[in-house]
Design an enzyme around this catalytic site. Structure first.
Site, PDB file in Angstrom:
ATOM      1  N   CYS A  77       0.850  -1.191   0.000  1.00 36.96           N
ATOM      2  CA  CYS A  77       0.000   0.000   0.000  1.00 36.96           C
ATOM      3  C   CYS A  77       0.880   1.233   0.000  1.00 36.96           C
ATOM      4  O   CYS A  77       1.635   1.464   0.931  1.00 36.96           O
ATOM      5  CB  CYS A  77      -0.911   0.015   1.222  1.00 36.96           C
ATOM      6  SG  CYS A  77      -1.868   1.539   1.383  1.00 36.96           S
ATOM      7  N   GLU A  82      -4.804  -8.742  -1.141  1.00 35.65           N
ATOM      8  CA  GLU A  82      -4.609  -8.826   0.315  1.00 35.65           C
ATOM      9  C   GLU A  82      -3.795  -7.630   0.768  1.00 35.65           C
ATOM     10  O   GLU A  82      -2.881  -7.184   0.063  1.00 35.65           O
ATOM     11  CB  GLU A  82      -3.884 -10.128   0.656  1.00 35.65           C
ATOM     12  CG  GLU A  82      -3.507 -10.289   2.127  1.00 35.65           C
ATOM     13  CD  GLU A  82      -2.127  -9.759   2.486  1.00 35.65           C
ATOM     14  OE1 GLU A  82      -1.835  -9.619   3.687  1.00 35.65           O
ATOM     15  OE2 GLU A  82      -1.332  -9.460   1.561  1.00 35.65           O
ATOM     16  N   ARG A 128      -3.507 -11.674  13.735  1.00 33.67           N
ATOM     17  CA  ARG A 128      -3.042 -11.095  12.464  1.00 33.67           C
ATOM     18  C   ARG A 128      -4.263 -10.808  11.592  1.00 33.67           C
ATOM     19  O   ARG A 128      -4.801 -11.690  10.920  1.00 33.67           O
ATOM     20  CB  ARG A 128      -2.096 -12.078  11.762  1.00 33.67           C
ATOM     21  CG  ARG A 128      -1.386 -11.518  10.540  1.00 33.67           C
ATOM     22  CD  ARG A 128      -0.518 -12.579   9.873  1.00 33.67           C
ATOM     23  NE  ARG A 128       0.365 -12.026   8.876  1.00 33.67           N
ATOM     24  CZ  ARG A 128       1.582 -11.545   9.115  1.00 33.67           C
ATOM     25  NH1 ARG A 128       2.056 -11.581  10.345  1.00 33.67           N
ATOM     26  NH2 ARG A 128       2.320 -11.036   8.155  1.00 33.67           N
ATOM     27  N   ARG A 153      -6.068  -9.129   8.417  1.00 31.29           N
ATOM     28  CA  ARG A 153      -5.764  -8.686   7.062  1.00 31.29           C
ATOM     29  C   ARG A 153      -7.057  -8.451   6.295  1.00 31.29           C
ATOM     30  O   ARG A 153      -8.039  -9.184   6.471  1.00 31.29           O
ATOM     31  CB  ARG A 153      -4.902  -9.722   6.323  1.00 31.29           C
ATOM     32  CG  ARG A 153      -3.463  -9.839   6.854  1.00 31.29           C
ATOM     33  CD  ARG A 153      -2.707  -8.543   6.608  1.00 31.29           C
ATOM     34  NE  ARG A 153      -1.317  -8.602   7.012  1.00 31.29           N
ATOM     35  CZ  ARG A 153      -0.857  -8.208   8.199  1.00 31.29           C
ATOM     36  NH1 ARG A 153      -1.707  -7.753   9.120  1.00 31.29           N
ATOM     37  NH2 ARG A 153       0.423  -8.260   8.476  1.00 31.29           N
TER      38      ARG A 153
END
Length: 410
Positions: free
Chosen positions: A135, A182, A226, A228
């Site tokens: 990103c 993702e 975690r 995502r």
């Protein structure tokens, strides 16, 4: 300087210990060949070349192809392989990640480097585009201003200069049946939501894909917190629903499921574990100086009312998110070694297990590179499940039911 033997050994995906066992020599002899202290016989080199070029074991083909962009070590590749897909193109710029990828996905196909330098027509036709894209900041300006300046708007302008643009241009050129993207959970909130709005508008409004977005926590499958964001898109309308996901309750898995047992029930592996009991090497234990620094750092922030500090875990705990900076001090996940002993880092093998990779996964790089790679990877079981529920809808697009075909021909 790397010797021919050391380069070949990396291509096999074997550790020095594994290769020694494969060749029938001592590990010490393999290290002599690695460093150039002595030269291996031609028969040995020929055997290592054979191992380096060993083809991948075939997987059942479900009828769809996919490409793997920003591939890292192939976590998303593994998920879609397991769903019966066939990978036809891979792009990854990091040379060390390429080594690990090739060691575990042996299809004898060259990995493309920087995707920004790849022409879309050099990418094969494919049914699914898979990408864990980085990103980067998006610059958004009003369409009216762009019109006034005579500049193009839409994704060709708003995402130009970002790596998402390369994903968009490939989707635009090849029109795959579906894609899976993702990223970190905070993508949705980046720049007060403007970044994600550009992504949504590009994929949904400009490119015309049906979009499905969900944040999934790896804690369903792994003792790791975690989260995502998963972005799934289909070229045509589908009955896809996130309700089809089969997610075990969070927190069932604990650190004991991925830690070395250190009781002799597993074989020693390289320099990760040693001795008859396969105990974790002392090299992973924090030095007195580093442990004192981390405790002092945590105390300082605790006094200031902040939550910064190390994450100490035991066998019954779950852990924080493994990050690419883990190689620096290991502070986010430290394994308690009991009273009076300094904690230790996870070994690279434990990191692989934390990401849902089997012990057969080859780690041909240094610990530093391995920590970076696993920290940047995906939790494979999460995306194996996403790939599973995507597959029937992709196949429906590729081969619509007989009733649908009759309507189209009418």
């Amino acid at each position: 300087m790397a010797t021919e033997f050391s380069k070949l050994r990396l291509q096999t995906g074997c550790t020095a210990e594994q290769l020694a066992a494969e060749l029938g020599y001592s590990e010490r002899q393999v290290y002599r060949w690695e460093t150039g202290e002595t030269k291996p016989r031609k028969a040995v080199l020929d055997r290592v070349r054979d191992l380096a070029g060993r083809p991948a074991e075939p997987v059942p083909f479900a009828g769809f192809t996919f490409i793997d962009l920003f591939a890292g070590i192939g976590g998303l590749r593994t998920a879609f392989d397991d769903a019966g897909g066939r990978c036809v193109f891979t792009s990854e710029w990091d040379k060390y990640a390429q080594l690990t990828y090739q060691a575990n996905h042996r299809d004898n196909r060259q990995i493309a480097g920087d995707i920004t330098e790849v022409h879309v027509m050099d990418i094969p036709a494919h049914d699914i585009l898979v990408a864990g894209f980085p990103c980067q900041p998006f610059s958004i300006a009003g369409v009216s201003k762009k019109n006034a300046l005579g500049r193009q708007h839409g994704f060709k302008d708003e995402t130009q200069g970002t790596l998402f643009f390369d994903v968009a241009r490939i989707i635009d050129a090849h029109r795959p049946a579906a894609f899976l993207l993702e990223n970190v959970k905070n993508l949705q909130n980046h720049d007060r939501g403007r970044t994600f709005e550009v992504i949504r508008r590009t994929l949904e409004d400009e490119l015309g894909y049906e979009l499905h977005v969900r944040v999934i926590n790896a804690r369903h499958f792994s003792p790791q917190n975690r989260e995502r964001i998963v972005i799934v898109g289909f070229r045509e309308p589908t009955a896809f629903s996130w309700d089809a996901l089969e997610l075990p309750p969070e927190g069932l898995r604990r650190m004991r499921d991925i830690l070395h047992p250190e009781d002799g029930s597993e074989a020693p592996e390289g320099h990760y574990t040693v001795g008859e009991r396969a105990e974790v090497s002392e090299k992973y234990t924090l030095t007195d100086k580093l442990w004192a620094y981390l405790q002092g750092y945590a105390d300082k922030h605790r006094a200031a009312g902040n939550g910064f500090g190390f994450g100490l875990v035991g066998p019954d705990d779950t852990c924080r998110t493994l990050s690419a900076r883990y190689f620096k001090d290991g502070s986010e996940i430290l394994v308690s070694r009991g009273k009076g002993r300094n904690p230790r880092r996870l070994t690279p093998r434990e990191c692989a297990r934390l990401m849902g990779l089997p012990d057969s996964f080859r780690i041909p790089v240094s610990d530093t590179q391995a920590y970076k790679q696993f920290g940047n990877s995906v939790a494979v079981p999460v995306f194996r499940e996403v790939a599973r529920i995507m597959t029937p809808h992709v196949l429906d697009i590729l081969s619509p039911p007989q009733e649908s075909r009759l309507k189209q021909s009418a």
